[in-house]
Design an enzyme around this catalytic site. Structure first.
Site, PDB file in Angstrom:
ATOM      1  N   GLY A 173     -24.333   6.578 -14.158  1.00 54.25           N
ATOM      2  CA  GLY A 173     -24.102   7.567 -13.097  1.00 54.25           C
ATOM      3  C   GLY A 173     -25.374   8.244 -12.651  1.00 54.25           C
ATOM      4  O   GLY A 173     -25.396   9.451 -12.420  1.00 54.25           O
ATOM      5  N   GLU A 203     -21.267   2.174 -25.586  1.00 55.37           N
ATOM      6  CA  GLU A 203     -21.252   3.556 -25.075  1.00 55.37           C
ATOM      7  C   GLU A 203     -20.600   4.475 -26.097  1.00 55.37           C
ATOM      8  O   GLU A 203     -19.563   4.150 -26.672  1.00 55.37           O
ATOM      9  CB  GLU A 203     -20.488   3.640 -23.743  1.00 55.37           C
ATOM     10  CG  GLU A 203     -20.330   5.099 -23.260  1.00 55.37           C
ATOM     11  CD  GLU A 203     -19.871   5.245 -21.813  1.00 55.37           C
ATOM     12  OE1 GLU A 203     -20.220   4.375 -20.995  1.00 55.37           O
ATOM     13  OE2 GLU A 203     -19.171   6.224 -21.515  1.00 55.37           O
ATOM     14  N   ASP A 223     -17.579  -1.223 -23.293  1.00 53.89           N
ATOM     15  CA  ASP A 223     -17.338   0.216 -23.247  1.00 53.89           C
ATOM     16  C   ASP A 223     -16.108   0.534 -24.075  1.00 53.89           C
ATOM     17  O   ASP A 223     -14.995   0.616 -23.563  1.00 53.89           O
ATOM     18  CB  ASP A 223     -17.167   0.685 -21.792  1.00 53.89           C
ATOM     19  CG  ASP A 223     -16.952   2.198 -21.714  1.00 53.89           C
ATOM     20  OD1 ASP A 223     -16.895   2.846 -22.781  1.00 53.89           O
ATOM     21  OD2 ASP A 223     -16.838   2.727 -20.597  1.00 53.89           O
ATOM     22  N   ASP A 235     -25.602   2.965  -8.418  1.00 50.78           N
ATOM     23  CA  ASP A 235     -24.676   2.285  -7.516  1.00 50.78           C
ATOM     24  C   ASP A 235     -24.439   3.124  -6.263  1.00 50.78           C
ATOM     25  O   ASP A 235     -24.581   2.665  -5.135  1.00 50.78           O
ATOM     26  CB  ASP A 235     -23.351   1.996  -8.250  1.00 50.78           C
ATOM     27  CG  ASP A 235     -22.387   1.138  -7.428  1.00 50.78           C
ATOM     28  OD1 ASP A 235     -22.752   0.713  -6.312  1.00 50.78           O
ATOM     29  OD2 ASP A 235     -21.269   0.892  -7.899  1.00 50.78           O
ATOM     30  N   THR A 236     -24.127   4.412  -6.478  1.00 51.27           N
ATOM     31  CA  THR A 236     -23.783   5.279  -5.340  1.00 51.27           C
ATOM     32  C   THR A 236     -24.882   5.312  -4.272  1.00 51.27           C
ATOM     33  O   THR A 236     -24.590   5.275  -3.075  1.00 51.27           O
ATOM     34  CB  THR A 236     -23.486   6.703  -5.862  1.00 51.27           C
ATOM     35  OG1 THR A 236     -22.320   6.645  -6.685  1.00 51.27           O
ATOM     36  CG2 THR A 236     -23.250   7.675  -4.727  1.00 51.27           C
ATOM     37  N   ASP A 296     -20.991  -4.710 -16.234  1.00 50.12           N
ATOM     38  CA  ASP A 296     -20.942  -3.250 -16.320  1.00 50.12           C
ATOM     39  C   ASP A 296     -19.539  -2.844 -16.799  1.00 50.12           C
ATOM     40  O   ASP A 296     -18.530  -3.326 -16.275  1.00 50.12           O
ATOM     41  CB  ASP A 296     -21.225  -2.690 -14.913  1.00 50.12           C
ATOM     42  CG  ASP A 296     -21.460  -1.196 -14.891  1.00 50.12           C
ATOM     43  OD1 ASP A 296     -21.790  -0.626 -15.949  1.00 50.12           O
ATOM     44  OD2 ASP A 296     -21.333  -0.598 -13.793  1.00 50.12           O
ATOM     45  N   HIS A 297     -19.467  -1.953 -17.790  1.00 49.32           N
ATOM     46  CA  HIS A 297     -18.189  -1.419 -18.295  1.00 49.32           C
ATOM     47  C   HIS A 297     -17.128  -2.480 -18.607  1.00 49.32           C
ATOM     48  O   HIS A 297     -16.017  -2.439 -18.061  1.00 49.32           O
ATOM     49  CB  HIS A 297     -17.596  -0.387 -17.322  1.00 49.32           C
ATOM     50  CG  HIS A 297     -18.358   0.892 -17.307  1.00 49.32           C
ATOM     51  ND1 HIS A 297     -18.267   1.837 -18.297  1.00 49.32           N
ATOM     52  CD2 HIS A 297     -19.272   1.374 -16.428  1.00 49.32           C
ATOM     53  CE1 HIS A 297     -19.076   2.847 -18.024  1.00 49.32           C
ATOM     54  NE2 HIS A 297     -19.708   2.595 -16.908  1.00 49.32           N
ATOM     55  N   GLY A 340     -19.792   8.001  -9.369  1.00 48.98           N
ATOM     56  CA  GLY A 340     -19.376   8.390  -8.027  1.00 48.98           C
ATOM     57  C   GLY A 340     -20.384   9.304  -7.339  1.00 48.98           C
ATOM     58  O   GLY A 340     -21.460   9.591  -7.866  1.00 48.98           O
ATOM     59  N   SER A 378     -27.382   7.829  -9.905  1.00 51.65           N
ATOM     60  CA  SER A 378     -27.834   7.896  -8.514  1.00 51.65           C
ATOM     61  C   SER A 378     -28.327   9.308  -8.242  1.00 51.65           C
ATOM     62  O   SER A 378     -27.835  10.273  -8.833  1.00 51.65           O
ATOM     63  CB  SER A 378     -26.689   7.553  -7.553  1.00 51.65           C
ATOM     64  OG  SER A 378     -26.503   6.152  -7.500  1.00 51.65           O
TER      65      SER A 378
END
Ligand SMILES: [Zn+2]
Length: 337
Positions: free
Chosen positions: A221, A142, A105, A265-266, A83-84, A187, A223
């Protein structure tokens, strides 16, 4: 079953009209939670590790935990994804460690913070594609930048993806999957109210998919930040401010328009933290780590299984024979010949 390439998982998802969750891991319990959820729902799955996760676990622990996962869950097609990745060197080291997919990324410079220009992004991403496809490994790129900062990654600014630039980017780089910036953030604090079309540009996904019908789109992002998970944390002494994530119905709308990989992830972090706080509060005299890690693992499994069902990947684990990375290498060689 050996680990499979992410490209195959996403091609199958496109053919079947569903999305595949990509869930972040940092330890054994998270890998176990995901694999149990995949077995429970019969789902193919993407397990991903950030640079932070790779340094936390040490690559070799992570790789051998994943080897155990494919050995113990032979019926589940699983891809291991970086990831990233912040530079070609990071992506190449992931490939050397046995990852079957990498994200370059190049929307940010290699500090993982400063927005990069288009030419830089094309250059580093194309370099990774050349290395990765030569060994059958998948590449995600990305374009545009997401909001928020997580694991030290992110500029904190949102720049939405431009659809025409996306076409040029895919043509110039040859990537398999494209992460699009549509207003989501990394986040827990994504939105200060339930997001609508003003803050979450789902129309961009539709537009990009029309221009790039064979490129797999990725939502980062994503979640959903369920209130019930936040409530458990706060009930047992946590301090999470009111916040909104990406509603599942918006993700499902994306899946109808070419989104094949959904990063979560969150939600796992919230489920784990709530369960640990609850277990510790309810039995303050207990000091066996299993007394809180077991409920934490179970809580993560529950939210992951729910997402697998919502994304539509449930029931598809047995649909296809996995192709080896050597077969994927030949596939890419044929595609570019
Ligand atoms: Zn991301």
């Amino acid at each position: 079953m050996a680990m499979v390439s992410m490209r195959q998982l996403l091609d199958e998802a496109a053919a079947g009209g569903y999305g595949v969750g990509a869930f972040n891991v940092n330890n054994m319990e998270q890998i176990q939670a995901i694999m149990e959820a995949a077995r429970e729902t019969s789902s193919p799955v993407i397990i991903q590790a950030s640079r932070g996760a790779r340094s936390y676990t040490n690559d070799r622990f992570l790789y051998h935990l994943m080897e155990a996962a494919v050995e113990l869950y032979p019926e589940i097609p699983v891809a291991l994804h970086q990831d990233h990745g912040n530079s070609p060197a990071t992506c190449i080291s992931a490939i050397e460690q046995g990852f079957t997919s990498v994200m370059m990324d190049g929307s940010l410079l290699d500090d993982g913070k400063t927005p990069a220009d288009f030419a830089y992004n094309i250059q580093v991403t194309r370099e990774v594609v050349e290395h990765a496809h030569a060994v059958g490994v998948t590449v995600e790129g990305e374009l545009g930048t997401l909001g928020g900062i997580e694991d030290g990654v992110g500029s904190g600014e949102i720049h939405l993806t431009d659809p025409d630039q996306a076409v040029e980017f895919v043509e110039q780089t040859g990537i398999d999957a494209l992460a699009v910036a549509i207003g989501t953030s990394h986040g827990a604090y994504k939105f200060s109210r339930k997001p609508d079309g003003k803050v979450l540009a789902m129309n961009l996904i539709q537009e990009i998919h029309e221009k790039l019908p064979t490129t797999h789109l990725v939502m980062h992002g994503s979640s959903s930040v369920p209130k019930e998970l936040i409530d458990i944390i706060n009930e047992y002494g946590g301090e999470i401010r009111p916040t909104w994530g990406v509603p599942v119905e918006e993700i499902q709308l994306g899946i109808r328009h070419g989104v094949r990989k959904i990063n979560v992830d969150t939600d796992s972090r919230l489920a784990i933290t709530g369960a640990i706080r609850k277990a510790m509060a309810e039995d303050p005299g207990e000091f066996d780590p299993r007394s809180y890690l077991k409920p934490a693992r179970a809580a993560m499994q529950q939210v992951i299984a729910q997402r697998m069902t919502q994304f539509g990947q449930a029931g598809h684990a047995g649909d296809y024979e996995p192709r080896s990375l050597t077969e994927m290498r030949d596939f890419y060689a044929g595609a570019t010949a």
